[in-house]
Design a protein around this motif. Structure first.
Motif, PDB file in Angstrom:
ATOM      1  N   ILE A 165      77.113  92.334  41.747  1.00  0.00           N
ATOM      2  CA  ILE A 165      77.945  90.944  41.425  1.00  0.00           C
ATOM      3  C   ILE A 165      78.675  90.388  42.735  1.00  0.00           C
ATOM      4  O   ILE A 165      79.179  91.031  43.478  1.00  0.00           O
ATOM      5  N   GLU A 166      78.325  89.123  42.842  1.00  0.00           N
ATOM      6  CA  GLU A 166      79.185  88.454  43.592  1.00  0.00           C
ATOM      7  C   GLU A 166      79.977  87.260  43.053  1.00  0.00           C
ATOM      8  O   GLU A 166      79.763  86.890  42.035  1.00  0.00           O
ATOM      9  N   VAL A 167      81.324  87.331  43.680  1.00  0.00           N
ATOM     10  CA  VAL A 167      82.445  86.531  43.255  1.00  0.00           C
ATOM     11  C   VAL A 167      82.591  85.502  44.497  1.00  0.00           C
ATOM     12  O   VAL A 167      82.732  85.498  45.634  1.00  0.00           O
ATOM     13  N   ARG A 168      82.592  84.343  44.214  1.00  0.00           N
ATOM     14  CA  ARG A 168      82.808  83.166  45.248  1.00  0.00           C
ATOM     15  C   ARG A 168      83.876  82.108  44.988  1.00  0.00           C
ATOM     16  O   ARG A 168      83.956  81.618  43.823  1.00  0.00           O
ATOM     17  N   TRP A 169      84.583  82.106  45.930  1.00  0.00           N
ATOM     18  CA  TRP A 169      85.815  81.203  45.923  1.00  0.00           C
ATOM     19  C   TRP A 169      85.444  79.936  46.638  1.00  0.00           C
ATOM     20  O   TRP A 169      85.174  80.027  47.834  1.00  0.00           O
ATOM     21  N   CYS A 170      85.239  78.887  45.888  1.00  0.00           N
ATOM     22  CA  CYS A 170      84.668  77.559  46.612  1.00  0.00           C
ATOM     23  C   CYS A 170      85.582  76.512  46.489  1.00  0.00           C
ATOM     24  O   CYS A 170      86.508  76.264  45.492  1.00  0.00           O
TER      25      CYS A 170
ATOM     26  N   ASP B 220      70.127  84.650  47.674  1.00  0.00           N
ATOM     27  CA  ASP B 220      68.760  83.870  47.466  1.00  0.00           C
ATOM     28  C   ASP B 220      68.252  83.641  46.165  1.00  0.00           C
ATOM     29  O   ASP B 220      67.308  82.737  46.012  1.00  0.00           O
ATOM     30  N   SER B 221      68.588  84.374  45.185  1.00  0.00           N
ATOM     31  CA  SER B 221      68.139  84.188  43.962  1.00  0.00           C
ATOM     32  C   SER B 221      69.315  84.579  42.758  1.00  0.00           C
ATOM     33  O   SER B 221      68.891  85.161  41.662  1.00  0.00           O
ATOM     34  N   ARG B 222      70.471  84.235  43.034  1.00  0.00           N
ATOM     35  CA  ARG B 222      71.740  84.497  42.196  1.00  0.00           C
ATOM     36  C   ARG B 222      71.648  83.968  40.921  1.00  0.00           C
ATOM     37  O   ARG B 222      70.947  82.827  40.784  1.00  0.00           O
ATOM     38  N   THR B 223      72.121  84.535  39.899  1.00  0.00           N
ATOM     39  CA  THR B 223      71.910  84.006  38.535  1.00  0.00           C
ATOM     40  C   THR B 223      73.505  84.001  38.041  1.00  0.00           C
ATOM     41  O   THR B 223      74.309  84.873  38.068  1.00  0.00           O
ATOM     42  N   HIS B 224      73.821  82.715  37.450  1.00  0.00           N
ATOM     43  CA  HIS B 224      75.329  82.455  37.091  1.00  0.00           C
ATOM     44  C   HIS B 224      75.565  83.186  35.949  1.00  0.00           C
ATOM     45  O   HIS B 224      74.889  83.497  35.031  1.00  0.00           O
TER      46      HIS B 224
ATOM     47  N   THR C 278      73.469  76.871  48.191  1.00  0.00           N
ATOM     48  CA  THR C 278      74.575  76.010  48.753  1.00  0.00           C
ATOM     49  C   THR C 278      75.421  75.435  47.466  1.00  0.00           C
ATOM     50  O   THR C 278      76.464  74.866  47.794  1.00  0.00           O
ATOM     51  N   LYS C 279      75.079  75.712  46.463  1.00  0.00           N
ATOM     52  CA  LYS C 279      75.700  74.975  45.280  1.00  0.00           C
ATOM     53  C   LYS C 279      76.945  75.643  44.647  1.00  0.00           C
ATOM     54  O   LYS C 279      77.249  76.867  44.855  1.00  0.00           O
ATOM     55  N   TYR C 280      77.853  75.058  44.222  1.00  0.00           N
ATOM     56  CA  TYR C 280      79.304  75.614  44.015  1.00  0.00           C
ATOM     57  C   TYR C 280      79.929  74.596  42.980  1.00  0.00           C
ATOM     58  O   TYR C 280      79.630  73.521  42.999  1.00  0.00           O
ATOM     59  N   ALA C 281      80.943  74.914  42.469  1.00  0.00           N
ATOM     60  CA  ALA C 281      81.937  74.237  41.730  1.00  0.00           C
ATOM     61  C   ALA C 281      83.434  74.675  42.427  1.00  0.00           C
ATOM     62  O   ALA C 281      83.615  75.600  42.931  1.00  0.00           O
ATOM     63  N   THR C 282      84.408  73.614  42.052  1.00  0.00           N
ATOM     64  CA  THR C 282      85.650  73.998  42.663  1.00  0.00           C
ATOM     65  C   THR C 282      86.414  75.258  41.952  1.00  0.00           C
ATOM     66  O   THR C 282      86.352  74.741  40.719  1.00  0.00           O
ATOM     67  N   GLY C 283      86.656  76.195  42.420  1.00  0.00           N
ATOM     68  CA  GLY C 283      87.053  77.437  41.636  1.00  0.00           C
ATOM     69  C   GLY C 283      86.577  78.871  41.977  1.00  0.00           C
ATOM     70  O   GLY C 283      86.251  78.856  43.170  1.00  0.00           O
ATOM     71  N   VAL C 284      86.437  79.630  40.875  1.00  0.00           N
ATOM     72  CA  VAL C 284      85.838  80.708  41.166  1.00  0.00           C
ATOM     73  C   VAL C 284      84.640  80.958  40.352  1.00  0.00           C
ATOM     74  O   VAL C 284      84.708  80.881  39.271  1.00  0.00           O
ATOM     75  N   THR C 285      83.462  81.232  40.741  1.00  0.00           N
ATOM     76  CA  THR C 285      82.069  81.547  40.351  1.00  0.00           C
ATOM     77  C   THR C 285      81.967  82.958  40.695  1.00  0.00           C
ATOM     78  O   THR C 285      81.693  83.592  41.499  1.00  0.00           O
ATOM     79  N   ILE C 286      81.321  83.415  39.382  1.00  0.00           N
ATOM     80  CA  ILE C 286      80.767  85.001  39.294  1.00  0.00           C
ATOM     81  C   ILE C 286      79.265  84.673  38.999  1.00  0.00           C
ATOM     82  O   ILE C 286      78.996  84.184  37.883  1.00  0.00           O
ATOM     83  N   THR C 287      78.707  85.737  39.785  1.00  0.00           N
ATOM     84  CA  THR C 287      77.132  85.401  39.713  1.00  0.00           C
ATOM     85  C   THR C 287      76.490  87.044  39.855  1.00  0.00           C
ATOM     86  O   THR C 287      77.248  87.771  40.417  1.00  0.00           O
ATOM     87  N   ARG C 288      75.280  87.215  39.584  1.00  0.00           N
ATOM     88  CA  ARG C 288      74.556  88.661  39.774  1.00  0.00           C
ATOM     89  C   ARG C 288      73.486  88.467  40.561  1.00  0.00           C
ATOM     90  O   ARG C 288      72.625  87.257  40.566  1.00  0.00           O
ATOM     91  N   GLY C 289      72.917  89.392  41.212  1.00  0.00           N
ATOM     92  CA  GLY C 289      71.869  89.267  42.076  1.00  0.00           C
ATOM     93  C   GLY C 289      72.023  88.973  43.453  1.00  0.00           C
ATOM     94  O   GLY C 289      73.183  88.312  43.941  1.00  0.00           O
ATOM     95  N   PRO C 290      71.049  88.921  44.347  1.00  0.00           N
ATOM     96  CA  PRO C 290      70.985  88.525  45.829  1.00  0.00           C
ATOM     97  C   PRO C 290      71.356  87.118  46.129  1.00  0.00           C
ATOM     98  O   PRO C 290      71.020  86.386  45.160  1.00  0.00           O
TER      99      PRO C 290
ATOM    100  N   PRO D 281      79.342  96.121  44.308  1.00  0.00           N
ATOM    101  CA  PRO D 281      78.057  96.804  43.929  1.00  0.00           C
ATOM    102  C   PRO D 281      78.170  97.362  42.761  1.00  0.00           C
ATOM    103  O   PRO D 281      79.155  97.940  42.067  1.00  0.00           O
ATOM    104  N   SER D 282      76.965  97.333  41.792  1.00  0.00           N
ATOM    105  CA  SER D 282      76.957  98.341  40.717  1.00  0.00           C
ATOM    106  C   SER D 282      76.732  99.615  40.636  1.00  0.00           C
ATOM    107  O   SER D 282      76.718 100.164  39.738  1.00  0.00           O
ATOM    108  N   GLU D 283      76.351  99.945  41.944  1.00  0.00           N
ATOM    109  CA  GLU D 283      75.950 101.707  42.114  1.00  0.00           C
ATOM    110  C   GLU D 283      74.764 101.925  41.462  1.00  0.00           C
ATOM    111  O   GLU D 283      74.683 102.962  41.259  1.00  0.00           O
ATOM    112  N   GLY D 284      74.048 100.777  41.252  1.00  0.00           N
ATOM    113  CA  GLY D 284      72.566 101.428  40.685  1.00  0.00           C
ATOM    114  C   GLY D 284      72.778 101.476  38.971  1.00  0.00           C
ATOM    115  O   GLY D 284      71.913 101.867  38.274  1.00  0.00           O
TER     116      GLY D 284
END
Length: 241
Positions: free
Chosen positions: A218-223, A127-131, A113-125, A81-84
């Protein structure tokens, strides 16, 4: 105050005062007074976030895709969380290891559903995350293959929504075996001889300036692409300012 030390500070958050870590040095993002929004360091604590599995291999402790979901879903996420707090810059670093990496874009998609092999950092919810940034793990360096990093022979170019906001390395020069490659630390710029994938670009640190301020979490995804693809991190830091 530029003379204050790095450490925990109280801030006015969206719901109530929150205590956060602020880096007052210039080593993280090149500026003082940045708020750390994500932190993982297995040399300090060997506990991984709930959605991840702790792997202990060859003296290395790291956090990666959850062992119970490797065969059922491509990614495991952790939200920070960004704590606002409103910000217009995101910087950080990730360091880890790869397991039998199959490639950068063998099955590439994004958003829900989309991803790359590795660790991806996005922002936002979700259903509308931004890379924001991707730490990608390619197949190998020696032979031409579409699963290689974009900088390696035959490698597939990064998609438009990623652009140049990525680091991509391979843990092995030749065809990978089913094992953790703990002899190669990912995204540190220590590529094998003859590789073009490790320019002097400041890695593992990235720094992204947004088009407009936001307070997105911030969302961090291990894919990974398959059950045998995994990339685990031993350290992760993300700052906003």
């Amino acid at each position: 105050n530029n003379h204050c030390p790095s450490g925990l500070y109280w801030i006015s958050a969206k719901s109530s005062p929150q205590q956060v870590y602020c880096d007052m040095d210039t080593t993280a993002c090149g500026v003082r007074g940045v708020m750390r929004i994500a932190y993982l360091d297995t040399s300090v604590s060997d506990t991984c976030p709930t959605n991840l599995t702790k792997y202990e291999v060859n003296g290395k402790t790291m956090c990666g895709r959850h062992s119970s979901t490797l065969s059922t879903q491509p990614c495991d996420s952790v939200y920070y969380p960004s704590e606002g707090v409103e910000y217009s810059h995101i910087c950080g670093r990730a360091v880890g290891y790869a397991y039998a990496t199959r490639g950068w874009t063998c099955a590439f998609a994004f958003y829900s559903t989309k991803y790359a092999t590795g660790v991806t950092i996005t922002r936002g919810p979700s259903d509308s995350r931004t890379h924001v940034w991707t730490y990608a793990s390619g197949w190998q360096y020696a032979q031409s293959n579409g699963c290689n990093c974009p900088c390696a022979p035959g490698g597939t170019a990064s998609p438009s929504f990623v652009g140049n906001n990525y680091f991509c390395e391979s843990a092995t020069k030749y065809r990978p075996q089913n094992q953790w490659y703990t002899n190669y630390t990912m995204w540190q710029g220590n590529c094998y001889e003859g590789s073009n994938c490790c320019p002097d670009d400041g890695r593992p640190w990235f720094n992204v300036t947004l088009d407009s301020p936001t307070s997105h979490d911030i969302e961090v995804r291990w894919c990974g692409i398959s059950v045998i693809d995994n990339t685990a991190t031993e350290s992760l830091e993300i700052f906003v300012y």
